[in-house]
Design a protein around this motif. Structure first.
Motif, PDB file in Angstrom:
ATOM      1  N   ALA A  74       0.964  -1.015   0.051  1.00 49.43           N
ATOM      2  CA  ALA A  74      -0.005  -0.015  -0.047  1.00 49.43           C
ATOM      3  C   ALA A  74       0.735   1.097  -0.029  1.00 49.43           C
ATOM      4  O   ALA A  74       1.905   1.259   0.570  1.00 49.43           O
ATOM      5  CB  ALA A  74      -0.866  -0.024   1.118  1.00 49.43           C
ATOM      6  N   PRO A  75       0.647   2.343  -0.702  1.00 50.83           N
ATOM      7  CA  PRO A  75       1.375   3.415  -0.601  1.00 50.83           C
ATOM      8  C   PRO A  75       1.384   4.209   0.753  1.00 50.83           C
ATOM      9  O   PRO A  75       0.022   3.893   1.671  1.00 50.83           O
ATOM     10  CB  PRO A  75       0.415   4.440  -1.478  1.00 50.83           C
ATOM     11  CG  PRO A  75      -0.519   3.659  -2.488  1.00 50.83           C
ATOM     12  CD  PRO A  75      -0.689   2.461  -1.533  1.00 50.83           C
ATOM     13  N   GLU A  76       2.443   4.792   1.215  1.00 51.23           N
ATOM     14  CA  GLU A  76       2.596   5.047   2.410  1.00 51.23           C
ATOM     15  C   GLU A  76       3.271   6.744   2.037  1.00 51.23           C
ATOM     16  O   GLU A  76       3.855   6.969   1.128  1.00 51.23           O
ATOM     17  CB  GLU A  76       3.287   4.383   3.383  1.00 51.23           C
ATOM     18  CG  GLU A  76       2.525   3.195   3.741  1.00 51.23           C
ATOM     19  CD  GLU A  76       1.253   3.393   4.685  1.00 51.23           C
ATOM     20  OE1 GLU A  76       1.147   4.506   5.267  1.00 51.23           O
ATOM     21  OE2 GLU A  76       0.556   2.658   4.711  1.00 51.23           O
ATOM     22  N   ILE A  77       3.614   7.466   3.253  1.00 56.47           N
ATOM     23  CA  ILE A  77       4.298   8.848   3.339  1.00 56.47           C
ATOM     24  C   ILE A  77       5.606   8.610   3.943  1.00 56.47           C
ATOM     25  O   ILE A  77       5.508   8.199   5.204  1.00 56.47           O
ATOM     26  CB  ILE A  77       3.305   9.841   3.542  1.00 56.47           C
ATOM     27  CG1 ILE A  77       2.095  10.084   2.781  1.00 56.47           C
ATOM     28  CG2 ILE A  77       4.117  11.299   3.926  1.00 56.47           C
ATOM     29  CD1 ILE A  77       0.959  10.681   3.056  1.00 56.47           C
ATOM     30  N   SER A  78       6.558   9.288   3.651  1.00 54.70           N
ATOM     31  CA  SER A  78       7.743   9.551   4.438  1.00 54.70           C
ATOM     32  C   SER A  78       7.783  11.067   4.608  1.00 54.70           C
ATOM     33  O   SER A  78       8.107  11.726   3.559  1.00 54.70           O
ATOM     34  CB  SER A  78       9.042   9.230   3.426  1.00 54.70           C
ATOM     35  OG  SER A  78      10.126   9.567   4.537  1.00 54.70           O
ATOM     36  N   THR A  79       7.547  11.341   5.921  1.00 50.89           N
ATOM     37  CA  THR A  79       7.669  12.969   6.137  1.00 50.89           C
ATOM     38  C   THR A  79       8.978  13.358   6.091  1.00 50.89           C
ATOM     39  O   THR A  79       9.154  14.246   5.607  1.00 50.89           O
ATOM     40  CB  THR A  79       7.241  12.935   7.903  1.00 50.89           C
ATOM     41  OG1 THR A  79       6.026  12.408   8.029  1.00 50.89           O
ATOM     42  CG2 THR A  79       7.404  14.486   8.401  1.00 50.89           C
ATOM     43  N   TRP A  80       9.951  12.369   6.634  1.00 51.16           N
ATOM     44  CA  TRP A  80      11.396  12.946   6.201  1.00 51.16           C
ATOM     45  C   TRP A  80      11.795  13.067   4.956  1.00 51.16           C
ATOM     46  O   TRP A  80      12.539  14.181   4.418  1.00 51.16           O
ATOM     47  CB  TRP A  80      12.414  11.794   6.786  1.00 51.16           C
ATOM     48  CG  TRP A  80      12.569  11.828   8.451  1.00 51.16           C
ATOM     49  CD1 TRP A  80      11.814  12.697   9.393  1.00 51.16           C
ATOM     50  CD2 TRP A  80      13.142  10.818   9.197  1.00 51.16           C
ATOM     51  NE1 TRP A  80      12.168  12.182  10.623  1.00 51.16           N
ATOM     52  CE2 TRP A  80      13.108  11.258  10.532  1.00 51.16           C
ATOM     53  CE3 TRP A  80      14.032   9.998   9.045  1.00 51.16           C
ATOM     54  CZ2 TRP A  80      13.521  10.644  11.475  1.00 51.16           C
ATOM     55  CZ3 TRP A  80      14.911   9.220  10.118  1.00 51.16           C
ATOM     56  CH2 TRP A  80      14.455   9.449  11.360  1.00 51.16           C
ATOM     57  N   GLY A  81      11.382  12.180   3.973  1.00 54.84           N
ATOM     58  CA  GLY A  81      11.631  12.314   2.471  1.00 54.84           C
ATOM     59  C   GLY A  81      10.687  13.239   2.005  1.00 54.84           C
ATOM     60  O   GLY A  81      11.037  13.595   0.566  1.00 54.84           O
ATOM     61  N   GLY A  82       9.666  13.873   2.730  1.00 55.33           N
ATOM     62  CA  GLY A  82       8.697  14.607   1.853  1.00 55.33           C
ATOM     63  C   GLY A  82       8.242  13.814   0.517  1.00 55.33           C
ATOM     64  O   GLY A  82       7.911  14.629  -0.389  1.00 55.33           O
TER      65      GLY A  82
END
Length: 155
Positions: A74-82
């Motif tokens: 599933a798609p997720e988000i990396s805050t550090w990577g933006g």
């Protein structure tokens, strides 16, 4: 995608009881609690419910239609990577079907899904004791990052 008599494809509703059984075997292999008894129903909602389901699932099957493995992501988000990435939640092959080229086929399906979604990275985790999986992932060119996974009930 196929390897000998095996092929990998998107899961269908008819596959969900097999995927639920494989998930149960996967949990036992990782010495984890078993999945809920209604997992197939829950997966149907996650994979096929609504206009844009987030979860994707691929199954590996033999030429006779016998499902021997699965990968889910599933798609997720990396805050550090933006940025977004594709999180591979599970990859599992039944004993006796490992080392035959089916695992790389499942990984190829996950990578293709990431490309289709415009995502440049796939991330996942495996238990530190699972040296066979670690060797498999390293042979594919994956890099490990040490972290510990935590979970916290909201109830």
């Amino acid at each position: 995608m196929s390897s000998g008599t095996a092929k990998v494809r998107h899961a269908r509703v008819a596959d969900l009881s097999h995927v639920a059984q494989l998930a149960s075997e996967h949990a036992a292999f990782e010495q984890a609690a078993p999945p809920p008894a209604d997992l197939a129903v829950r997966l149907e909602a996650l994979l096929f419910g609504g206009p844009a389901p987030r979860l994707r699932c691929f199954v590996a099957e033999l030429g006779d239609g016998h499902v021997i493995g699965y990968a889910s992501c599933a798609p997720e988000i990396s805050t550090w990577g933006g940025t977004e990435y594709l999180h591979m939640d599970c990859l599992f092959l039944r004993e006796g079907h490992r080392g035959l080229g089916v695992g790389p086929m499942l990984m190829d399906a996950v990578r293709s899904e990431a490309r289709r979604l415009g995502l440049a990275l796939v991330q996942w985790q495996t238990p530190a004791w699972n040296t066979d999986a670690i060797r498999f992932y390293e042979r594919l060119g994956a890099e490990a990052k040490e972290k510990r996974r935590f979970s916290l009930s909201v109830d």
